[in-house]
Design an enzyme around this catalytic site. Structure first.
Site, PDB file in Angstrom:
ATOM      1  N   TYR A  99      21.671  31.891  50.387  1.00  0.00           N
ATOM      2  CA  TYR A  99      22.444  30.903  51.157  1.00  0.00           C
ATOM      3  C   TYR A  99      22.844  31.449  52.524  1.00  0.00           C
ATOM      4  O   TYR A  99      23.242  32.609  52.650  1.00  0.00           O
ATOM      5  CB  TYR A  99      23.736  30.562  50.416  1.00  0.00           C
ATOM      6  CG  TYR A  99      23.576  29.686  49.205  1.00  0.00           C
ATOM      7  CD1 TYR A  99      22.875  28.490  49.248  1.00  0.00           C
ATOM      8  CD2 TYR A  99      24.201  30.052  48.008  1.00  0.00           C
ATOM      9  CE1 TYR A  99      22.785  27.680  48.117  1.00  0.00           C
ATOM     10  CE2 TYR A  99      24.119  29.243  46.875  1.00  0.00           C
ATOM     11  CZ  TYR A  99      23.399  28.061  46.939  1.00  0.00           C
ATOM     12  OH  TYR A  99      23.319  27.264  45.837  1.00  0.00           O
ATOM     13  N   LYS A 104      48.230  43.395  29.242  1.00  0.00           N
ATOM     14  CA  LYS A 104      48.317  42.092  29.922  1.00  0.00           C
ATOM     15  C   LYS A 104      47.006  41.805  30.670  1.00  0.00           C
ATOM     16  O   LYS A 104      46.191  42.723  30.875  1.00  0.00           O
ATOM     17  CB  LYS A 104      49.496  42.108  30.899  1.00  0.00           C
ATOM     18  CG  LYS A 104      49.319  43.102  32.045  1.00  0.00           C
ATOM     19  CD  LYS A 104      50.615  43.355  32.784  1.00  0.00           C
ATOM     20  CE  LYS A 104      50.375  44.348  33.912  1.00  0.00           C
ATOM     21  NZ  LYS A 104      51.637  44.820  34.507  1.00  0.00           N
TER      22      LYS A 104
HETATM   23  C1  LIG Z   1      51.663  46.212  34.650  1.00  0.00           C
HETATM   24  C2  LIG Z   1      52.931  46.930  34.414  1.00  0.00           C
HETATM   25  C3  LIG Z   1      52.908  48.261  33.977  1.00  0.00           C
HETATM   26  C4  LIG Z   1      51.652  49.100  33.888  1.00  0.00           C
HETATM   27  O1  LIG Z   1      51.331  49.572  35.174  1.00  0.00           O
HETATM   28  P1  LIG Z   1      50.061  50.558  35.420  1.00  0.00           P
HETATM   29  O2  LIG Z   1      50.176  50.951  36.833  1.00  0.00           O
HETATM   30  O3  LIG Z   1      48.857  49.705  35.157  1.00  0.00           O
HETATM   31  O4  LIG Z   1      50.184  51.656  34.448  1.00  0.00           O
HETATM   32  C5  LIG Z   1      54.121  48.841  33.644  1.00  0.00           C
HETATM   33  N1  LIG Z   1      55.281  48.151  33.780  1.00  0.00           N
HETATM   34  C6  LIG Z   1      55.333  46.877  34.216  1.00  0.00           C
HETATM   35  C7  LIG Z   1      56.647  46.198  34.336  1.00  0.00           C
HETATM   36  C8  LIG Z   1      54.160  46.235  34.565  1.00  0.00           C
HETATM   37  O5  LIG Z   1      54.212  44.975  35.024  1.00  0.00           O
END
Ligand SMILES: *Cc1c(COP(=O)(O)O)cnc(C)c1O
Length: 386
Positions: free
Chosen positions: A277, A39
């Protein structure tokens, strides 16, 4: 490797990624599916580039947040199972069914619409029921579960493939009693599901920290996010791992991402003049300054102004003045060899020096996840092959 025509780019090390996956393949039993969480543009690493490496180096499936991420992967040719973990608009549920995605389910409205649509389309859909065990984010509690199961029993085209949950407090502490409470609540709900007519349902719970620290949470699948990219979920996880394994975890994970730019101009600024800036930095000596063509629009946080370092010719160069939209300035007075168009590392290693995502995160009071995830999607991601 050099990319002469680019102002900024990201290199993804296939060999580092492969080593991380090899470590997790060894750690996670072959009975548990290893799902690569890609994601948010693979935590800024490039969703398609990482999905390609994940599949090549042993991931069994992919997990994403949104329908659009899942569609992007399908359209790019990924035929693996893809779990969508975030909400999908009711009017777009037919796309989930058509593409045979797995859908995280936590809304009654979604369930009812899926029941109707699958019957109308004569096509099946697989769902992963999200259970509330104490994170109080997405998920359904024990009371709601009964109701969902009633409907599911009467929805012949919906396959209840799995139920899952997510830990609230596994990264942020070395005291894991709340995680054990959640596992207990999870197991009770799983029993409830199994005894209500779904004896074969699969279950999953582990994120990176749980995968690293608690083999007993691997169940039928692990959802591996941050650590496939070679980053520790937190300092606490690193420490807990070290205590459990009585060895340093330093060489266990290899960071995969290097963010680069190149010197765009070199100039001399006399003593007692200001840079950038707001005139927030005043020179105390005659200074040699390199101007670099990246800024906060690229995801280089403005709060790093006057704080962080970059690497040029294997040495650290401190930021001078504020981070601009497209530019930053760094001090190279003590690094006289620096020339126009020299390669610069913003995040990653050069020579014996390293700028870690954790270092940058610490400077701006956030976590490594946010540092890499916010690197602009527009920057090319280039995989450096093994
Ligand atoms: C993002 C997510 C993960 C992965 O988590 P990490 O700490 O990056 O391994 C697993 N499960 C769910 C539901 C998530 O939203």
């Amino acid at each position: 490797m050099e990319y002469k025509d680019l102002n900024t780019w990201i290199e993804i090390s296939e060999s580092a990624y492969a080593q991380n996956m090899e470590f997790f393949k060894k750690r996670v039993s072959s009975h548990s599916e290893l799902s690569a969480v890609v994601k948010a543009n693979a935590y800024g690493h490039g969703i398609c580039e990482i999905a390609g490496l994940a599949v090549k180096h042993g991931a069994d499936s992919l997990s994403v947040h949104s329908l659009d991420e899942a569609l992007l992967l399908r359209e790019s040719g990924f035929l693996q199972d893809i779990l969508i973990m975030g909400p999908v608009a009711l009017y777009r549920l037919s796309e989930v069914i058509k593409n045979n995605f797995r859908l995280g389910l936590f809304n009654l409205e979604t369930l009812k619409e899926l029941t109707r649509l699958t019957q109308e389309m004569g096509q099946r859909v697989r769902i992963h029921l999200k259970l509330e065990t104490g994170t109080y984010r997405l998920g359904i509690n024990e009371q709601e579960l009964k109701y969902f199961l009633e409907i599911l029993k009467n929805s012949p085209f919906i396959t209840l493939e799995a139920a899952y949950t997510h830990f609230a407090n596994i990264e942020d502490t070395t005291n894991h009693s709340y995680a054990y409470y959640q596992i207990d609540r999870f197991e009770k709900m799983i029993s409830q599901i199994r005894s209500t007519g779904f004896p074969k349902i699969k279950k999953h719970a582990a994120c990176s920290a749980a995968t690293l620290l608690f083999p007993e949470t691997h169940f039928d699948m692990v959802r591996l996010g941050i650590s496939q990219y070679g980053l520790w979920p937190s300092r606490e996880t690193f420490v807990s791992y070290k205590i459990k394994h009585t060895k340093n975890g330093e060489d266990v994970l290899q960071p995969v991402l290097t963010w680069k730019t190149r010197v765009g101009q070199i100039k001399h600024v006399p003593a007692n003049y200001s840079i950038g800036y707001g005139r927030t930095y005043q020179t105390t000596r005659e200074s040699r300054v390199a101007v670099l063509p990246i800024g906060y629009s690229d995801g280089y946080d403005r709060r790093l102004s006057n704080q962080s370092h970059v690497l040029i010719r294997g040495r650290r160069a401190p930021l001078r003045g504020r981070v601009c939209m497209n530019l930053i300035m760094v001090d190279i007075t003590d690094n006289p060899g620096v020339q126009l168009e020299d390669e610069v590392v913003l995040l990653g290693s050069q020579g014996n020096e390293t700028i870690t995502a954790d270092y940058l995160a610490g400077l701006i009071s956030t976590i490594n996840y946010e540092v890499t995830t916010r690197i602009s999607q527009h920057i090319p991601r280039i995989v450096t092959p093994i």
